[in-house]
Write a protein that holds these residues in place. Structure first.
Motif, PDB file in Angstrom:
ATOM      1  N   ILE A   1       0.865  -1.182   0.000  1.00 19.75           N
ATOM      2  CA  ILE A   1       0.000   0.000   0.000  1.00 19.75           C
ATOM      3  C   ILE A   1       0.907   1.239   0.000  1.00 19.75           C
ATOM      4  CG2 ILE A   1      -2.070  -0.932   1.089  1.00 19.75           C
ATOM      5  CD1 ILE A   1      -0.961   0.331   3.718  1.00 19.75           C
ATOM      6  N   VAL A   2       0.384   2.321  -0.537  1.00 23.29           N
ATOM      7  CA  VAL A   2       1.183   3.544  -0.613  1.00 23.29           C
ATOM      8  C   VAL A   2       0.540   4.598   0.274  1.00 23.29           C
ATOM      9  CG1 VAL A   2       2.187   5.269  -2.131  1.00 23.29           C
ATOM     10  CG2 VAL A   2       1.778   2.967  -2.983  1.00 23.29           C
ATOM     11  N   MET A   3       1.381   5.253   1.058  1.00 21.09           N
ATOM     12  CA  MET A   3       0.892   6.235   2.024  1.00 21.09           C
ATOM     13  C   MET A   3       0.559   7.544   1.299  1.00 21.09           C
ATOM     14  SD  MET A   3       3.018   7.254   5.386  1.00 21.09           S
ATOM     15  CE  MET A   3       2.196   7.836   6.868  1.00 21.09           C
ATOM     16  N   ALA A   4      -0.710   7.895   1.284  1.00 24.16           N
ATOM     17  CA  ALA A   4      -1.148   9.081   0.530  1.00 24.16           C
ATOM     18  C   ALA A   4      -1.309  10.294   1.439  1.00 24.16           C
ATOM     19  CB  ALA A   4      -2.473   8.781  -0.166  1.00 24.16           C
ATOM     20  N   ASP A   5      -0.909  10.164   2.679  1.00 20.28           N
ATOM     21  CA  ASP A   5      -1.206  11.210   3.656  1.00 20.28           C
ATOM     22  C   ASP A   5      -0.532  12.547   3.371  1.00 20.28           C
ATOM     23  OD1 ASP A   5      -1.224   8.415   4.886  1.00 20.28           O
ATOM     24  OD2 ASP A   5      -2.504   9.572   6.230  1.00 20.28           O
ATOM     25  N   PHE A   6       0.506  12.550   2.556  1.00 22.11           N
ATOM     26  CA  PHE A   6       1.199  13.817   2.246  1.00 22.11           C
ATOM     27  C   PHE A   6       0.709  14.427   0.934  1.00 22.11           C
ATOM     28  CE2 PHE A   6       3.949  11.379   5.019  1.00 22.11           C
ATOM     29  CZ  PHE A   6       4.177  12.293   6.027  1.00 22.11           C
ATOM     30  N   GLY A   7      -0.342  13.868   0.380  1.00 24.63           N
ATOM     31  CA  GLY A   7      -0.890  14.391  -0.871  1.00 24.63           C
ATOM     32  C   GLY A   7       0.049  14.157  -2.032  1.00 24.63           C
ATOM     33  N   ILE A   8      -0.316  14.767  -3.169  1.00 25.12           N
ATOM     34  CA  ILE A   8       0.548  14.615  -4.341  1.00 25.12           C
ATOM     35  C   ILE A   8       1.650  15.654  -4.260  1.00 25.12           C
ATOM     36  CG2 ILE A   8       0.641  14.912  -6.851  1.00 25.12           C
ATOM     37  CD1 ILE A   8      -2.056  13.464  -6.930  1.00 25.12           C
ATOM     38  N   ASN A   9       2.814  15.181  -3.909  1.00 20.57           N
ATOM     39  CA  ASN A   9       3.951  16.070  -3.775  1.00 20.57           C
ATOM     40  C   ASN A   9       5.137  15.427  -4.486  1.00 20.57           C
ATOM     41  OD1 ASN A   9       6.096  17.620  -3.050  1.00 20.57           O
ATOM     42  ND2 ASN A   9       5.620  17.662  -0.861  1.00 20.57           N
TER      43      ASN A   9
END
Lengths: 436, 361
Positions: free
Chosen positions: A280-288
């Motif tokens: 799974i990929v951690m999306a908590d930092f948004g698209i950065n």
């Protein structure tokens, strides 16, 4: 076919290792040269040694090695300027019609600097890419230019030979989090990342979260960083949940036993798939883009962990990577190292008519590997000023090959190559000249 | 009903002026809103960076004009963009104002990491303007399989620059004839490229050397800034210049005349100034100095494949510039030159974000 693979940093040696998964029907004689470098983990050398013959020569020793011309192909997995150095050196040292073919590639998923990387590699007999995403990007850059016929091989992102993986239900309720040295880079974001994982661990008492540091506290990578994840782990979470641990065991061992793997944008995503572990990929930092998250946002498993009720919920929802995305990235059976051998064989046949590597490029189509003599000297001086002596040596070596009789370049090279720091500084002072 | 273009820099205001002119030609009412602290010593003629309304972004948000707009072009960078968009939407919600579509984008054509970073920072916009097919393809690759909504992206062409001057206003035909009075080599100088003083000094010394290779009657070298600089000669740290010693045919020039110089030169060279695209589009003989490498920080990556990148080392004499070949037209087209109807595409994209009657004149 007799292959020599040359890597220096640990990730590049791993890229060489990943490439060595050729089909059983291929008769290949493989030598891996790990350029001696401080901090290369011994386990990586052991694994490389298991794939064939292990050399540990520096580049100068390779150039003069009597066996060099006996290889059919040489794979160069080094940093940009050294890739150009190797090409330039072999063009000068070896007979153009009988020299080994040269190939190179990128290690892992390319998150940034693809164009710069391409400009160092153009002109190699074969450039290895992962899959359609990289190929598309290369074609965009080289469309209607003299480089549009650059030979490529799509070698895929699978890095481990699939053996019998432990069935999912027999695995431990464990999520391995693969840390990256500089993604995210800001210390506050790294602390937040661990806090989110710690909170998830608290909400998932039946699970264990293992944070796997990319490197040990005493190891280095080519990234500059000031704070090891271990310091962030103990210094910023507060009370660490009992079911959340740092774990320095090899990532492969952890992935074999765990049910899930989490990351921000690590290539370990694909290792997890190799070992039957759900990534799974951690999306908590948004698209950065600074975190490489734009590359993984289409993976189909880009999830905000702080909004996740628990790992039980995550498991129940059975998130799987999107097959279209996997294919596009290069994680598909079609894309495999055997494609490199096929491309090399084709390049060998084509060489009867012309040498791709030495082909004349029309004026106006400069690449990084076509830098001028003067520029190489300036780059070397900048590298010396920045304390990057290895880079300086690379630039000076190419310059030396261009003009072997240039005395100051030879002196500067001797100076930067001197191991004794005091003597090196003296030599650098006495050999300094204004470049004009 | 009005499309308002907001900018916070001289180059942004200039580009907005260019875009506003084209929108007006498409029968749309457009206003440029900008409040530059200094209009002298900008890279553009003062008249071309005069805004229609001298308001800062915050002053605009407090103005009654907010109720009369149909679309907002926000050409602010970094946090200023986000701050403006967040404030604008909050004001609309609190005041029961209908939100209009916001569009934005980088002023100059970007590729690779620079494009990705720039667009990612403008994700709050409704419509993003890029320049050509190359950028559209890169955006499609970046957003492959994304589940999150990304703004509509359109190619608007080289909207940041003026159209080619008319016949009679574009001298310097690039034939490099010895019979012509004096040929001009224009160097478009950047503030931070090459990226160290040492390399900028190296570049200057090479230009010095070239300028001494021909008589002042035949050739002159003009070093024009593409950025704000009070004293152009401070671009180099060469002590000879500070002492007033220089070849008779080497000149530094005030940045306000950049476009005129591009129109009048015979050969235009730079490391990576985007104004080289103007010289290309105006049919000038051009050269990108590739000696310092193709690297992100040098902003040279977009020019890989242009067919115009050379080692200056091979151009030690003016006569060498005869060797310059045509640029790669496919490359120039893909960077935005092939898009001739940018404003129309923009209007269509904006209309699809709100009722058509609002955006129409």
């Amino acid at each position: 076919m007799k292959l020599l693979l040359i890597g220096d940093s640990d990730s590049q040696i791993l890229a060489c290792e990943a490439l060595c998964r050729f089909g059983d029907n291929r008769i290949l004689d493989i030598t891996i040269n790990a350029v001696p470098r401080e901090g290369t983990p011994p386990i990586i050398l052991q694994r490389a040694a298991a794939l064939g013959r292990l050399w540990q020569f520096n580049l100068a020793q390779i150039y003069t090695h009597p066996e060099l011309s006996t290889f059919d192909a040489v794979g160069v997995y080094l940093t940009g300027s050294k890739i150009a150095e190797m090409k330039s050196a072999l063009e000068l040292i070896l007979d153009p019609q009988n020299r080994p073919l040269l190939f190179c590639g990128f290690n892992g998923v390319v998150l940034e600097k693809f164009i710069e990387g391409v400009t160092w590699r153009l002109g190699y007999d074969v450039v290895c890419l992962s899959g359609p995403r990289d190929l598309e990007a290369l074609r965009r850059i080289t469309a209607k230019t003299p480089f549009e016929k650059q030979n490529v091989a799509l070698v895929g992102l699978q890095r481990n030979n699939l053996d019998a993986n432990t069935p999912y239900c027999d695995r431990r309720k464990c999520l391995v989090f693969s840390e990256q040295v500089v993604m995210p880079r800001k210390e506050t974001d790294r602390a937040r990342m661990l806090k989110i994982l710690a909170d998830l661990a608290r909400r998932s008492p039946d699970w264990q979260i293992l944070v796997k540091p990319r490197i040990a506290p005493d190891e280095r990578t080519f990234h500059n960083f000031s704070y090891h994840i271990q310091d962030t782990f103990y210094g910023s979470i507060g009370r660490i949940p009992d079911n959340m641990l740092l774990d320095y065991r090899p990532l492969q061992d952890l992935l074999r036993q765990a049910r899930m793997m989490g990351t921000v944008s690590s290539t370990a995503f694909f290792d997890a798939l190799d070992f039957g572990c759900r990534p799974i990929v951690m999306a908590d930092f948004g698209i950065n883009p600074k975190n490489g998250s734009h590359v993984f946002a289409g993976s189909g498993v880009w999830l905000q962990l702080d909004k996740m009720e628990s790992l039980d919920q995550l498991e129940a929802e059975r998130w799987e990577p999107d097959p279209n995305w996997l294919n596009w990235m290069g994680y598909e059976k079609t894309y495999q190292p055997d494609n490199l051998i096929t491309a090399l064989e084709r390049a060998k046949d084509n060489r009867v008519n012309h040498t791709v590597m030495g082909a004349e490029v029309p004026a106006g189509y400069l690449t990084n590997s076509g830098l001028s003599f003067m520029q190489l000297r300036l780059n070397a001086e900048n590298a010396i000023a920045a304390g990057k002596l290895n880079d300086a040596a690379s630039f000076l070596k190419i310059a030396c090959q261009m003009r072997p009789t240039h005395r100051n370049v030879a002196r500067r090279l001797a100076a930067v190559s001197c191991r004794n720091r005091i003597l090196r500084n003296v030599l650098l002072i006495v050999s300094r000249r204004r470049i004009r | 009903m009005t499309i308002v273009l907001i900018s916070g820099s001289a180059s942004g205001t200039f580009a907005c002026r260019m875009l506003a002119d084209r929108l007006r030609r498409a029968d749309r009412h457009a206003l440029v809103v900008s409040k530059l602290e200094k209009t002298t010593n900008s890279p553009f003629p003062t008249a071309l960076i005069e805004a229609d309304l001298r308001l800062s972004p915050n002053e605009f948000l407090n103005s009654p004009l907010l109720e009369k707009i149909t679309a907002l072009g926000v050409f602010l960078d970094g946090n200023k963009f986000d701050d403006f968009v967040i404030s604008y939407r909050r004001i609309c919600r609190e005041s029961n104002l209908e939100e209009v579509p916001i569009f934005s984008g980088p002023l100059y054509p970007l590729v690779g990491d620079a494009l990705i970073h720039d667009l990612a920072a403008r994700q709050r916009a409704d419509v993003l303007l890029v320049h050509g097919q190359r950028q559209l393809d890169e955006v499609a690759a970046m957003t492959f399989n994304w589940s999150d909504v990304f703004p509509t992206v359109i190619a608007a062409g080289l909207w940041f620059m003026p159209e080619r001057p008319g016949i009679g206003q574009l001298s310097g035909h690039g034939l490099l004839e010895t019979t012509k009075s004096t040929n001009t080599l224009l160097m478009v100088a950047q503030s931070d490229v090459p990226n160290t003083k040492r390399l900028r000094l190296d570049l200057f010394q090479r230009l010095w050397s070239i300028s001494t290779s021909a008589s002042p009657e035949d050739w002159k070298v003009i070093i024009a800034m593409d950025h704000q600089r009070e004293t152009p000669t401070t671009w180099t740290t060469d002590e000879r210049i500070q002492k007033g010693d220089k070849p008779a045919n080497l000149f530094f020039t005030s940045q306000e005349r950049l476009l005129s110089h591009i129109a009048e030169c015979d050969v235009c060279v730079t490391v990576s100034s985007p104004w080289i695209l103007t010289a290309m589009a105006w049919g000038k003989r051009v050269m990108l100095i590739g000696d310092y490498g193709i690297k992100g920080p040098l902003r040279t990556t977009p020019f890989l494949g242009s067919g115009a990148m050379h080692n200056l080392e091979n151009f030690s004499r003016f006569s060498n510039f005869n060797k310059l070949t045509r640029i790669n037209q496919h490359w120039l087209n893909s960077m935005g030159w092939a898009v001739f109807d940018g404003p129309t595409r923009l209007i269509k994209a904006l209309e699809s974000h709100q009722p058509a009657n609002l955006i129409k004149p």
